[in-house]
Design an enzyme around this catalytic site. Structure first.
Site, PDB file in Angstrom:
ATOM      1  N   LYS A  92       0.809  -1.227   0.000  1.00 33.11           N
ATOM      2  CA  LYS A  92       0.000   0.000   0.000  1.00 33.11           C
ATOM      3  C   LYS A  92       0.839   1.272   0.000  1.00 33.11           C
ATOM      4  O   LYS A  92       0.440   2.287  -0.547  1.00 33.11           O
ATOM      5  CB  LYS A  92      -0.946  -0.004   1.198  1.00 33.11           C
ATOM      6  CG  LYS A  92      -2.093  -0.984   1.009  1.00 33.11           C
ATOM      7  CD  LYS A  92      -3.234  -0.682   1.955  1.00 33.11           C
ATOM      8  CE  LYS A  92      -4.431  -1.553   1.644  1.00 33.11           C
ATOM      9  NZ  LYS A  92      -4.210  -2.957   2.071  1.00 33.11           N
ATOM     10  N   GLU A 114      -9.748   6.830   3.874  1.00 26.78           N
ATOM     11  CA  GLU A 114     -10.673   5.931   4.558  1.00 26.78           C
ATOM     12  C   GLU A 114      -9.886   4.668   4.859  1.00 26.78           C
ATOM     13  O   GLU A 114      -8.906   4.355   4.185  1.00 26.78           O
ATOM     14  CB  GLU A 114     -11.861   5.599   3.659  1.00 26.78           C
ATOM     15  CG  GLU A 114     -11.616   4.479   2.636  1.00 26.78           C
ATOM     16  CD  GLU A 114     -10.605   4.822   1.555  1.00 26.78           C
ATOM     17  OE1 GLU A 114     -10.410   6.027   1.285  1.00 26.78           O
ATOM     18  OE2 GLU A 114      -9.983   3.905   0.988  1.00 26.78           O
ATOM     19  N   SER A 382       1.735  -9.796  -1.045  1.00 25.40           N
ATOM     20  CA  SER A 382       1.399  -8.377  -0.873  1.00 25.40           C
ATOM     21  C   SER A 382       1.773  -7.797   0.484  1.00 25.40           C
ATOM     22  O   SER A 382       1.996  -6.596   0.611  1.00 25.40           O
ATOM     23  CB  SER A 382      -0.092  -8.158  -1.133  1.00 25.40           C
ATOM     24  OG  SER A 382      -0.874  -9.013  -0.315  1.00 25.40           O
TER      25      SER A 382
HETATM   26  C1  LIG Z   1      -5.043  -4.000   1.747  1.00 22.53           C
HETATM   27  C2  LIG Z   1      -4.330  -5.234   1.437  1.00 22.53           C
HETATM   28  C3  LIG Z   1      -4.720  -6.068   0.360  1.00 22.53           C
HETATM   29  C4  LIG Z   1      -5.956  -5.814  -0.474  1.00 22.53           C
HETATM   30  O1  LIG Z   1      -5.929  -4.648  -1.230  1.00 22.53           O
HETATM   31  P1  LIG Z   1      -5.739  -4.658  -2.810  1.00 22.53           P
HETATM   32  O2  LIG Z   1      -6.096  -3.281  -3.212  1.00 22.53           O
HETATM   33  O3  LIG Z   1      -6.657  -5.687  -3.365  1.00 22.53           O
HETATM   34  O4  LIG Z   1      -4.321  -4.995  -3.076  1.00 22.53           O
HETATM   35  C5  LIG Z   1      -3.958  -7.178   0.072  1.00 22.53           C
HETATM   36  N1  LIG Z   1      -2.873  -7.497   0.810  1.00 22.53           N
HETATM   37  C6  LIG Z   1      -2.469  -6.736   1.858  1.00 22.53           C
HETATM   38  C7  LIG Z   1      -1.277  -7.150   2.625  1.00 22.53           C
HETATM   39  C8  LIG Z   1      -3.187  -5.588   2.205  1.00 22.53           C
HETATM   40  O5  LIG Z   1      -2.786  -4.846   3.243  1.00 22.53           O
END
Ligand SMILES: *Cc1c(COP(=O)(O)O)cnc(C)c1O
Length: 400
Positions: A92, A114, A382
């Protein structure tokens, strides 16, 4: 190679996307569009973005070959793009750095956001401290109760966290409240949206900032593995980490793109947040047209996932388009399957993944044994799982 230049001038990906907002926000979105267009073509802006990603975020993130896990599965090779190693522990922050530089360029001293689970709120508060912005984060009262550690983190970083008591007191209500703040304070305020949703140009600019992930892979894969992957796999909440790694691969037609949604307690149970897998109907939410979890009257239904970051009733409009066009496939993984992959990655590789990312790992673990050993599955890891300790312990009947 297929050329790819969406969205169009109006922000459309086929029939999805667009701008569905109150009259009062049109001028603000036009101003943002113009500023982004100029920044995108400004080598100085791009150079500063790359410099910040290198020295503050810690990029490029490596691609790691999960050899023990791959051997245990006995089929395709599992490769992990390590977004969990970024400062603040997830992808993010890439987008927040980009939007903060844009806010500074537009001379807006105040940023708002948000947040649901608090991950985007923490990333925004972090970046606001880094650039000296005033920061206000809208968060549903329910989520504030559930995510006390992240609320405290945001406060430590200097942000004001405003409880939202309307509707179901969760993410979608917080997003509505943030839009309301923006209407009122548009002259000095920049709204940092956390995923590839919202009205145009947000789905485009969030994607563009996140494509640093896929662009790094395009050069790292041939260097380390001699070629591009056969499959790219990413979890999909709003869809920003997935768009970030998918987008540079769209013209590479022999690379399969697989988005993994949260099946929660199972698609048939109705307790999930997998609008694409469940073939949900199109509708309008948060300023764009996309596929949405809704009842027969078009009301947004309550969603469920063990991972708070995937718990969103919609999906970025570009994913809806990628599904309809057939360029990407969408599947779903249940809470239990995600927990299994979470523990597997901990024990086989010494990596504690975010529960969101564990969904992508789980799907890779499902298909790897059915594929030849020379196949390369590139998974976007992610984020890291520190934030999920309580949830995982509770699922195992342990009280921390
Ligand atoms: C917020 C988050 C997501 C989901 O958000 P996307 O916009 O779909 O990427 C996925 N993995 C992690 C670690 C997150 O913090």
């Amino acid at each position: 190679m297929q050329t790819y230049n969406l969205p169009d001038e109006g922000g459309h990906f086929g029939t999805y996307g667009g701008v569905f907002v109150a009259e009062t926000l049109i001028a603000a979105l036009d101003e943002l569009k113009a500023a982004y267009r100029a920044a995108k073509d400004d080598p100085e802006f791009q150079a500063e973005f790359m410099c910040e990603l290198k020295h503050y975020v810690g990029r490029p993130s490596p691609i790691y070959h999960a050899r023990r896990l791959s051997e245990k599965l006995g089929g395709a090779q599992i490769l992990l793009k390590r977004e969990d190693l970024n400062h603040t522990g997830a992808h993010k922050v890439n987008n927040c750095v980009g939007q903060a530089l844009l806010a500074r360029r537009m001379k807006k001293p105040r940023v708002i956001a948000e947040t649901g689970a608090g991950q985007h709120g923490v990333a925004t508060a972090t970046i606001a401290a880094r650039y000296g912005f005033e920061c206000v984060v809208y968060m549903g009262l329910e989520d504030i109760r559930r995510q006390t550690a992240n609320v405290y983190r945001m406060k430590l970083l200097g942000a004001a966290v405003v409880p939202v008591e309307s509707g179901s007191k969760t993410l979608k209500d917080a997003m509505n409240e943030a839009l309301r703040d923006w209407v009122t304070n548009v002259s000095n305020t920049f709204y940092i949206i956390g995923t590839v949703a919202g009205p145009h140009p947000y789905p485009m600019l969030v994607r563009d900032f996140q494509t640093v992930i896929g662009k790094e892979c395009l050069t790292q894969m041939p260097e380390a593995f001699g070629r591009q992957p056969d499959c790219v796999i990413a979890c999909v909440g709003g869809g920003s980490n997935a768009m970030g790694i998918f987008h540079p691969y769209i013209p590479h037609e022999n690379v399969r793109l697989i988005g993994v949604e949260a099946a929660g307690e199972g698609i048939a149970s109705g307790r999930h947040c997998a609008p694409l897998t469940a073939n949900a109907k199109p509708g309008v939410l948060h300023g764009n047209r996309t596929r949405l979890m809704q009842d027969a009257d078009g009301q947004i239904v309550e969603t469920h996932s063990i991972s708070a970051g995937l718990d969103y009733p919609g999906v970025g409009p570009e994913h809806a388009w990628l599904k309809d066009s057939g360029r990407a496939e969408y599947v779903a993984i249940t809470d239990d399957e995600a927990l299994g992959a979470f523990h597997g990655l901990c024990r086989q590789e010494g990596i504690i993944p975010a529960l969101e990312s564990a969904h992508a790992v789980a799907y890779a673990m499902k298909i790897a044994p059915t594929l030849p050993k020379n196949q390369l599955l590139l998974i976007n890891l992610s984020g890291r799982g520190d934030k999920d300790m309580h949830t995982v312990a509770e699922a195992s009947g342990i009280l921390l």
